[in-house]
Design an enzyme around this catalytic site. Structure first.
Site, PDB file in Angstrom:
ATOM      1  N   LYS A 196       0.863  -1.186   0.000  1.00  0.00           N
ATOM      2  CA  LYS A 196       0.000   0.000   0.000  1.00  0.00           C
ATOM      3  C   LYS A 196       0.897   1.232   0.000  1.00  0.00           C
ATOM      4  O   LYS A 196       1.929   1.249   0.684  1.00  0.00           O
ATOM      5  CB  LYS A 196      -0.892  -0.035   1.253  1.00  0.00           C
ATOM      6  N   SER A 230      -9.631   2.056   2.959  1.00  0.00           N
ATOM      7  CA  SER A 230      -8.733   2.842   2.132  1.00  0.00           C
ATOM      8  C   SER A 230      -7.721   2.011   1.337  1.00  0.00           C
ATOM      9  O   SER A 230      -7.201   2.490   0.347  1.00  0.00           O
ATOM     10  CB  SER A 230      -7.970   3.847   2.995  1.00  0.00           C
ATOM     11  N   SER A 241      -9.768  -0.241   7.182  1.00  0.00           N
ATOM     12  CA  SER A 241      -9.161  -0.025   5.867  1.00  0.00           C
ATOM     13  C   SER A 241      -8.493  -1.242   5.237  1.00  0.00           C
ATOM     14  O   SER A 241      -8.095  -1.185   4.078  1.00  0.00           O
ATOM     15  CB  SER A 241      -8.150   1.117   5.931  1.00  0.00           C
TER      16      SER A 241
END
Lengths: 97, 491
Positions: B76, B151, B175
């Site tokens: 990420k 997210s 997330s």
């Protein structure tokens, strides 16, 4: 305590974010529902409850106060991401005449 | 090969039936083909990945490989990776090159994993749909008009489309688990403090938790084994003896492998909120746990309804403080035109941050401002304690807590973007694990009428990772939801 447009303007100044009147109105408008939920939370009886600031009830570790970063070349490495540098210093607009 | 799990690929690599060069090369080809559609990757590092793959093959040949050596991985883009762009999905960090690597990235690299690139995300990890990325939304591999969740949407979509066998994420309010549910993959959020936060760009320091996406619970366990550990550079990193999170998975437990496991069903999770197809799928899964030998017990979490407002006080408060560092001086965007220093700060931050990030900074600044601290922040911390106490009491009666991960399946891009409260409600079942600092996993457990994946959340008490992974693993041995591949991305 509902969030007002003035509150948004004041918070924007404190947070150093430029915001137009229309944007402040939009923020206030979009956050109304969230603040309604927050107001409901504020009605919970918390008499005598110790605030929980951390997920684990552990003491934060302490260590000797000594320098751990000693590589002088890291300054150049870090400053490669800076918008403006000169002679190893970060440049900002003049603040003192 | 493309649809194999980490554990399967590891066996092939170690037996030299497959090379990391071959595997990494074909996945990079897949990524380059799929990314214009999915927008899951912000940076693809072919050159770096191929050289890591070569080193991994040499390590395997030398007999010094770990079970993760040679396996491709995506990070990420909130996780710093030395020498690679780390944008956090923000204009503010559009050109930021990480000068050092995060602890978790370092650990996975040391195990021999091959970093193929960095995945798209909601800006500064604020969002539940990935629509808050400066670089555009991630599209869901199951239906590209839908969001992938957020997210960590890019990591979830990349694993779902079988572009990588595993990816990292961070979970502050859901997330990892929510995008895992919406994209039909497994997503594990460990106990707070088990994985160091060093080198993560901070959102809310008392809630941020690095974790992992994979096809199976077993893969999540293998990656967690490499990622966990004490790190003096994060003052909240816990110094505990190392454990093998996969240790329960290989035990021969017979036909009733979950005998003795008490599954808690909170009545608050089954009342209102979740879509009927989701409730049906969860109930079928619970019946599955029973047939594997588990018993179920109803538990109550009377304060869990306050999780959302508690989160939306604490998280923005901490974020407003953490994001104060983005001022256009040491790194990141700086406005081109300004009058003086204050004006430079204001214009830089107005231009560099997107709408949702600004909203959260403003909430945080407001609740921490003079005269409001006790009414909001302190109050939220007190209610946070009440929620943690509810869970502590529940875990006296059960070992794991099961329910839906998300109240809905993937929604259309654009549907919720103008209503923050509606968007925030996506995390209604996931936030409590962050407030309490306890581990949880989301695993696929079915599809709704529109063919979109449904996620089942298994929560556990602090340090119960091995147990929740085992419960998930035993379920996956009798179901194949986690094996399904989106039609457009089948090899």
């Amino acid at each position: 305590m509902a969030l007002s447009v003035d509150d948004v303007q004041r918070a924007a100044h404190l947070a150093r974010i430029e915001i137009t009147a229309a944007e402040a109105f939009d923020v206030q408008n979009k956050l109304e529902g969230v603040f309604r939920l927050i107001e409901r939370m504020r009605a919970v009886d918390t008499t005598g409850i110790v605030p929980m600031s951390h997920a684990q009830d552990v003491m934060l570790p302490l260590r000797e106060d000594h320098m751990s970063e000693s590589d002088p070349h890291k300054r150049d490495l870090y400053q490669r991401n800076a918008p403006a540098v000169e002679d190893g210093l970060y440049l900002v607009p003049k603040v003192i005449e | 090969m493309i649809t194999s799990s980490v554990a399967e690929l590891s066996r092939s690599l170690l037996a030299r039936r497959l090379s990391s060069i071959e595997l990494t090369g074909s996945l990079l080809d897949r990524i380059e083909t799929a990314n214009p559609t999915l927008n899951a990757f912000l940076t693809i590092d072919r050159e770096g990945a191929m050289s890591q793959a070569k080193a991994a093959d040499a390590r395997i040949a030398a007999g010094t490989a770990s079970p993760l050596t040679g396996i491709p991985l995506a990070h990420k883009d909130v996780i710093m990776t030395e020498g690679l762009r780390t944008t956090c999905g923000s204009r503010m960090l559009e050109n930021f090159v990480a000068p050092y690597s995060a602890f978790v990235a370092e650990r996975l690299a040391r195990a021999g994993m091959v970093t193929v690139g960095k995945t798209n995300m909601d800006e500064f990890a604020m969002g539940s749909s990935n629509e808050n990325s400066y670089f555009g939304p991630v599209r869901n591999p199951w239906n590209t008009t839908c969001v992938a969740g957020g997210s960590s949407g890019g990591s979830a979509a990349a694993v779902a489309a079988r572009l990588v066998p595993a990816a990292t994420g961070t979970d502050t309010g859901g997330s990892i688990r929510q995008p895992a549910a919406l994209s039909g993959v497994c997503g594990l959020k460990p106990t707070y403090g088990v994985c160091s936060r060093y080198g993560l760009v901070a959102l809310a320091s008392s809630l941020d938790t690095p974790g992992v996406f994979g096809q199976t619970a077993e893969d999540c366990a293998l990656l967690l084994n490499a990622m966990a550990g004490h790190d003096a550079r994060d003052s909240t990193s816990l110094d505990r003896p190392a454990e093998d999170y996969a240790r329960q998975l290989s035990e021969n437990a017979g036909a009733k492998p979950l005998a003795g496991v008490r599954v808690g069903l909170p009545r608050e999770y089954f009342g209102a909120g979740a879509e009927p197809d989701i409730v049906d799928a969860i109930e079928t899964a619970i019946a599955g746990f029973r047939s594997l030998g588990a018993t179920t017990v109803e538990v109550s979490l009377p304060n869990v309804d306050h999780s959302l407002p508690v989160y939306y006080v604490i998280s923005p408060a901490e974020a407003s403080s953490n994001l104060a560092r983005f001022d256009g001086v040491r790194y990141g965007h700086r406005a081109a035109k300004y009058d003086d220093l204050t004006d430079m700060y204001k214009k830089t931050r107005a231009e560099g941050f997107g709408a949702e990030v600004k909203r959260r900074i403003l909430i945080g600044t407001y609740v921490l401002s003079h005269g409001y601290y006790d009414a909001y922040y302190l109050k939220a911390q007190q209610v946070r304690r009440l929620i943690a106490d509810d869970f502590r009491k529940a875990y006296q009666r059960c070992d794991v807590i099961v329910g839906p991960t998300s109240p809905t399946t993937a929604f259309c891009i654009g549907d919720n973007i103008d209503d923050p409260l509606k968007m925030y409600l996506n995390d209604i079942f996931t936030i409590a694990s962050n407030l309490t600092g306890t581990p949880a996993i989301s695993i696929p457990c079915g599809f709704d009428g529109k063919g979109l994946p449904i996620g089942l959340q298994i929560q556990g008490n602090a340090f119960a990772e091995a147990q929740i992974l085992n419960v998930a693993h035993r379920y996956q041995q009798t179901t194949d939801w986690h094996r399904r591949v989106p039609a457009g991305f089948a090899p």
